[in-house]
Design a protein around this motif. Structure first.
Motif, PDB file in Angstrom:
ATOM      1  N   GLU A  21     -17.913 -55.153  11.390  1.00  0.00           N
ATOM      2  CA  GLU A  21     -17.573 -54.165  12.402  1.00  0.00           C
ATOM      3  C   GLU A  21     -18.794 -53.349  12.786  1.00  0.00           C
ATOM      4  O   GLU A  21     -19.729 -53.203  12.003  1.00  0.00           O
ATOM      5  N   THR A  22     -18.769 -52.855  14.006  1.00  0.00           N
ATOM      6  CA  THR A  22     -19.797 -51.937  14.472  1.00  0.00           C
ATOM      7  C   THR A  22     -19.425 -50.552  13.966  1.00  0.00           C
ATOM      8  O   THR A  22     -18.264 -50.161  13.999  1.00  0.00           O
ATOM      9  N   ALA A  23     -20.425 -49.811  13.501  1.00  0.00           N
ATOM     10  CA  ALA A  23     -20.185 -48.475  12.968  1.00  0.00           C
ATOM     11  C   ALA A  23     -21.360 -47.574  13.326  1.00  0.00           C
ATOM     12  O   ALA A  23     -22.380 -48.041  13.858  1.00  0.00           O
ATOM     13  N   VAL A  24     -21.219 -46.306  13.032  1.00  0.00           N
ATOM     14  CA  VAL A  24     -22.299 -45.346  13.192  1.00  0.00           C
ATOM     15  C   VAL A  24     -22.463 -44.619  11.868  1.00  0.00           C
ATOM     16  O   VAL A  24     -21.494 -44.103  11.315  1.00  0.00           O
ATOM     17  N   SER A  25     -23.669 -44.638  11.347  1.00  0.00           N
ATOM     18  CA  SER A  25     -23.989 -43.933  10.109  1.00  0.00           C
ATOM     19  C   SER A  25     -25.229 -43.085  10.362  1.00  0.00           C
ATOM     20  O   SER A  25     -26.218 -43.582  10.903  1.00  0.00           O
ATOM     21  N   TRP A  26     -25.165 -41.821   9.970  1.00  0.00           N
ATOM     22  CA  TRP A  26     -26.278 -40.893  10.161  1.00  0.00           C
ATOM     23  C   TRP A  26     -26.746 -40.880  11.616  1.00  0.00           C
ATOM     24  O   TRP A  26     -27.939 -40.794  11.897  1.00  0.00           O
ATOM     25  N   GLY A  27     -25.792 -41.033  12.538  1.00  0.00           N
ATOM     26  CA  GLY A  27     -26.106 -40.963  13.956  1.00  0.00           C
ATOM     27  C   GLY A  27     -26.668 -42.235  14.559  1.00  0.00           C
ATOM     28  O   GLY A  27     -27.022 -42.251  15.741  1.00  0.00           O
ATOM     29  N   ASN A  28     -26.733 -43.316  13.789  1.00  0.00           N
ATOM     30  CA  ASN A  28     -27.308 -44.573  14.280  1.00  0.00           C
ATOM     31  C   ASN A  28     -26.306 -45.711  14.146  1.00  0.00           C
ATOM     32  O   ASN A  28     -25.654 -45.857  13.112  1.00  0.00           O
ATOM     33  N   GLU A  29     -26.240 -46.531  15.200  1.00  0.00           N
ATOM     34  CA  GLU A  29     -25.344 -47.680  15.176  1.00  0.00           C
ATOM     35  C   GLU A  29     -25.825 -48.695  14.143  1.00  0.00           C
ATOM     36  O   GLU A  29     -27.025 -48.876  13.933  1.00  0.00           O
ATOM     37  N   ASN A  30     -24.879 -49.333  13.487  1.00  0.00           N
ATOM     38  CA  ASN A  30     -25.183 -50.387  12.525  1.00  0.00           C
ATOM     39  C   ASN A  30     -24.024 -51.357  12.500  1.00  0.00           C
ATOM     40  O   ASN A  30     -23.004 -51.136  13.144  1.00  0.00           O
ATOM     41  N   LEU A  31     -24.192 -52.429  11.774  1.00  0.00           N
ATOM     42  CA  LEU A  31     -23.095 -53.358  11.532  1.00  0.00           C
ATOM     43  C   LEU A  31     -22.754 -53.292  10.060  1.00  0.00           C
ATOM     44  O   LEU A  31     -23.643 -53.296   9.199  1.00  0.00           O
ATOM     45  N   LYS A  32     -21.462 -53.233   9.800  1.00  0.00           N
ATOM     46  CA  LYS A  32     -20.979 -53.244   8.428  1.00  0.00           C
ATOM     47  C   LYS A  32     -20.262 -54.560   8.169  1.00  0.00           C
ATOM     48  O   LYS A  32     -19.630 -55.121   9.058  1.00  0.00           O
ATOM     49  N   ALA A  33     -20.385 -55.018   6.953  1.00  0.00           N
ATOM     50  CA  ALA A  33     -19.656 -56.200   6.491  1.00  0.00           C
ATOM     51  C   ALA A  33     -18.901 -55.785   5.243  1.00  0.00           C
ATOM     52  O   ALA A  33     -19.496 -55.174   4.338  1.00  0.00           O
ATOM     53  N   HIS A  34     -17.637 -56.067   5.218  1.00  0.00           N
ATOM     54  CA  HIS A  34     -16.805 -55.725   4.068  1.00  0.00           C
ATOM     55  C   HIS A  34     -16.895 -54.233   3.762  1.00  0.00           C
ATOM     56  O   HIS A  34     -16.870 -53.811   2.607  1.00  0.00           O
TER      57      HIS A  34
END
Length: 119
Positions: A21-34
């Motif tokens: 899934e696409t997510a935002v961590s610490w203000g930056n977009e990232n991809l998460k798996a599991h």
């Protein structure tokens, strides 16, 4: 060669792996798996970030210091920074698939492999 976060994200999502899934961590977009950060673009240096180990990073940086770089923010973490424009698509795909498998819960991966022939 991959030059941008959008290109890396497009490649990663094209693998069509579940639990990504696409997510935002610490203000930056990232991809998460599991549910865990899988890959992202560094806000400190123009580079993609992949999971790895400190030992692997040191080996890769010694072998190809123009491609595999380090920013002090990541020094204590087992992350691989790959400079923009030097990211080989085949390497990135293999790294993403392996990291996705490494991050998967064992029971999920066993069921996935049974349905997909271990790929």
């Amino acid at each position: 060669m991959i030059h941008t976060w959008d290109a890396l994200k497009t490649l990663a999502l094209s693998l069509d792996l579940p639990n990504v899934e696409t997510a935002v961590s610490w203000g930056n977009e990232n991809l998460k798996a599991h549910g865990k950060m899988w890959t992202w673009w560094s806000p400190y240096v123009d580079a993609a970030i992949f999971k790895g180990s400190i030992e692997e990073r040191e080996m890769l940086m010694e072998a190809d210091p123009d491609t595999f770089i380090l920013h002090p923010h990541y020094a204590k973490h087992g992350l691989l920074l790959v400079a923009a424009g030097r990211i080989d698509e085949g390497w990135a795909e293999a790294r993403l698939r392996q990291t996705w498998r490494d991050m998967a819960p064992k029971r999920f991966l066993k069921e996935w492999d049974a349905r997909h022939g271990g790929t």
